[in-house]
Design a protein around this motif. Structure first.
Motif, mmCIF file in Angstrom:
data_model
loop_
_atom_site.group_PDB
_atom_site.id
_atom_site.type_symbol
_atom_site.label_atom_id
_atom_site.label_comp_id
_atom_site.label_asym_id
_atom_site.label_seq_id
_atom_site.Cartn_x
_atom_site.Cartn_y
_atom_site.Cartn_z
ATOM 1 N N ARG A 200 -3.455 2.290 -7.366
ATOM 2 C CA ARG A 200 -2.896 2.799 -5.989
ATOM 3 C C ARG A 200 -2.510 4.172 -6.029
ATOM 4 O O ARG A 200 -3.195 4.715 -4.996
ATOM 5 C CB ARG A 200 -1.813 1.718 -5.620
ATOM 6 C CG ARG A 200 -1.133 2.290 -4.197
ATOM 7 C CD ARG A 200 -2.224 2.186 -2.903
ATOM 8 N NE ARG A 200 -1.769 2.695 -2.080
ATOM 9 C CZ ARG A 200 -2.228 3.850 -1.326
ATOM 10 N NH1 ARG A 200 -3.242 4.238 -1.941
ATOM 11 N NH2 ARG A 200 -1.827 4.238 -0.374
ATOM 12 N N THR A 201 -1.893 4.525 -6.784
ATOM 13 C CA THR A 201 -1.477 5.953 -6.802
ATOM 14 C C THR A 201 -2.203 6.887 -7.173
ATOM 15 O O THR A 201 -2.667 7.968 -6.649
ATOM 16 C CB THR A 201 -0.097 5.995 -7.707
ATOM 17 O OG1 THR A 201 -0.357 5.674 -8.999
ATOM 18 C CG2 THR A 201 1.127 5.475 -7.347
ATOM 19 N N GLU B 161 0.863 -1.298 0.037
ATOM 20 C CA GLU B 161 -0.001 -0.055 -0.120
ATOM 21 C C GLU B 161 0.874 1.307 -0.033
ATOM 22 O O GLU B 161 0.520 2.154 -0.689
ATOM 23 C CB GLU B 161 -0.976 -0.198 1.183
ATOM 24 C CG GLU B 161 -2.067 1.151 1.155
ATOM 25 C CD GLU B 161 -3.107 0.891 2.352
ATOM 26 O OE1 GLU B 161 -3.532 1.818 2.926
ATOM 27 O OE2 GLU B 161 -3.323 -0.435 2.693
ATOM 28 N N ASP B 162 2.065 1.229 0.664
ATOM 29 C CA ASP B 162 2.882 2.584 0.919
ATOM 30 C C ASP B 162 4.215 2.385 0.195
ATOM 31 O O ASP B 162 4.940 3.209 0.394
ATOM 32 C CB ASP B 162 2.825 2.823 2.440
ATOM 33 C CG ASP B 162 3.463 1.635 3.016
ATOM 34 O OD1 ASP B 162 3.603 0.574 2.655
ATOM 35 O OD2 ASP B 162 3.944 2.127 4.329
ATOM 36 N N LYS B 163 4.526 1.121 -0.285
ATOM 37 C CA LYS B 163 6.094 0.936 -0.724
ATOM 38 C C LYS B 163 6.062 -0.001 -2.079
ATOM 39 O O LYS B 163 5.241 -0.672 -2.011
ATOM 40 C CB LYS B 163 6.967 0.557 0.280
ATOM 41 C CG LYS B 163 6.523 -0.634 1.054
ATOM 42 C CD LYS B 163 7.242 -0.610 2.292
ATOM 43 C CE LYS B 163 6.745 -1.928 2.945
ATOM 44 N NZ LYS B 163 7.605 -2.089 4.367
ATOM 45 N N THR C 276 -4.732 7.269 -4.262
ATOM 46 C CA THR C 276 -4.010 8.133 -3.284
ATOM 47 C C THR C 276 -4.134 9.444 -3.546
ATOM 48 O O THR C 276 -4.592 10.538 -3.044
ATOM 49 C CB THR C 276 -2.425 7.796 -3.162
ATOM 50 O OG1 THR C 276 -2.255 6.332 -2.826
ATOM 51 C CG2 THR C 276 -1.723 8.681 -2.160
ATOM 52 N N SER D 196 9.595 4.307 -1.370
ATOM 53 C CA SER D 196 8.416 4.680 -0.551
ATOM 54 C C SER D 196 7.355 5.225 -2.005
ATOM 55 O O SER D 196 7.806 5.566 -3.125
ATOM 56 C CB SER D 196 8.554 6.054 -0.046
ATOM 57 O OG SER D 196 7.319 6.628 0.232
ATOM 58 N N GLU E 132 5.591 7.404 -2.583
ATOM 59 C CA GLU E 132 5.430 8.707 -2.813
ATOM 60 C C GLU E 132 6.829 9.063 -3.772
ATOM 61 O O GLU E 132 6.848 10.317 -4.396
ATOM 62 C CB GLU E 132 5.472 9.739 -1.513
ATOM 63 C CG GLU E 132 4.327 9.576 -0.813
ATOM 64 C CD GLU E 132 3.884 8.554 0.040
ATOM 65 O OE1 GLU E 132 5.051 7.690 0.305
ATOM 66 O OE2 GLU E 132 2.823 7.971 0.297
#
Length: 100
Positions: A92-93, A34-36, A96, A45, A47
C-alpha cells in the motif's frame, strides 16, 4: 470502508484488588485501511507510519509488532506471524509513493 488486512494482537489487562492481582489477556485486532491503521484505541494515518517491524521471542510463540510512526514507536504483543499484514502495508505505501 473495507479493511485491507487484519492482525490480531493481545493486550494484557491487570486487575488489582485488595487480595490479589490478576492478569488477563484481551484479544484485539489491528486493521489496515487504504489511508490508516486502526487499533482499539488508536488511529494512525498511513502518512504518519514510516515502517512496521516485528521480533519473535525465544519460544517463537509470541513476539512484538512495532509501528514506527512520526510520533514514536508503538509496540503490540502478537501470537501469530504479522508477515501478511506487513506485506499489505508495504504494498500500500509503495503504491502510494509511485502514484505521485
Amino acid at each position: 470502508m473495507q479493511f485491507i488486512a487484519k492482525q490480531p494482537y493481545v493486550k494484557v489487562v491487570r486487575q488489582v484488588s485488595v487480595l490479589e492481582q490478576k492478569d488477563t489477556e484481551e484479544q484485539r485486532y489491528m486493521y489496515l485501511y487504504e489511508d490508516k491503521i486502526v487499533t482499539r484505541y488508536r488511529e494512525f494515518s498511513i502518512e504518519d507510519v514510516m515502517d512496521i517491524s516485528y521480533r519473535l521471542t525465544g519460544k517463537k510463540e509470541k513476539g512484538m509488532l512495532y509501528l514506527h510512526t512520526l510520533k514514536g514507536v508503538y509496540a503490540y504483543i502478537i501470537k501469530s506471524s504479522p508477515e501478511q499484514f506487513i506485506d499489505a502495508f508495504k504494498a500500500r505505501t509503495h503504491s502510494t509513493i509511485h502514484r505521485n
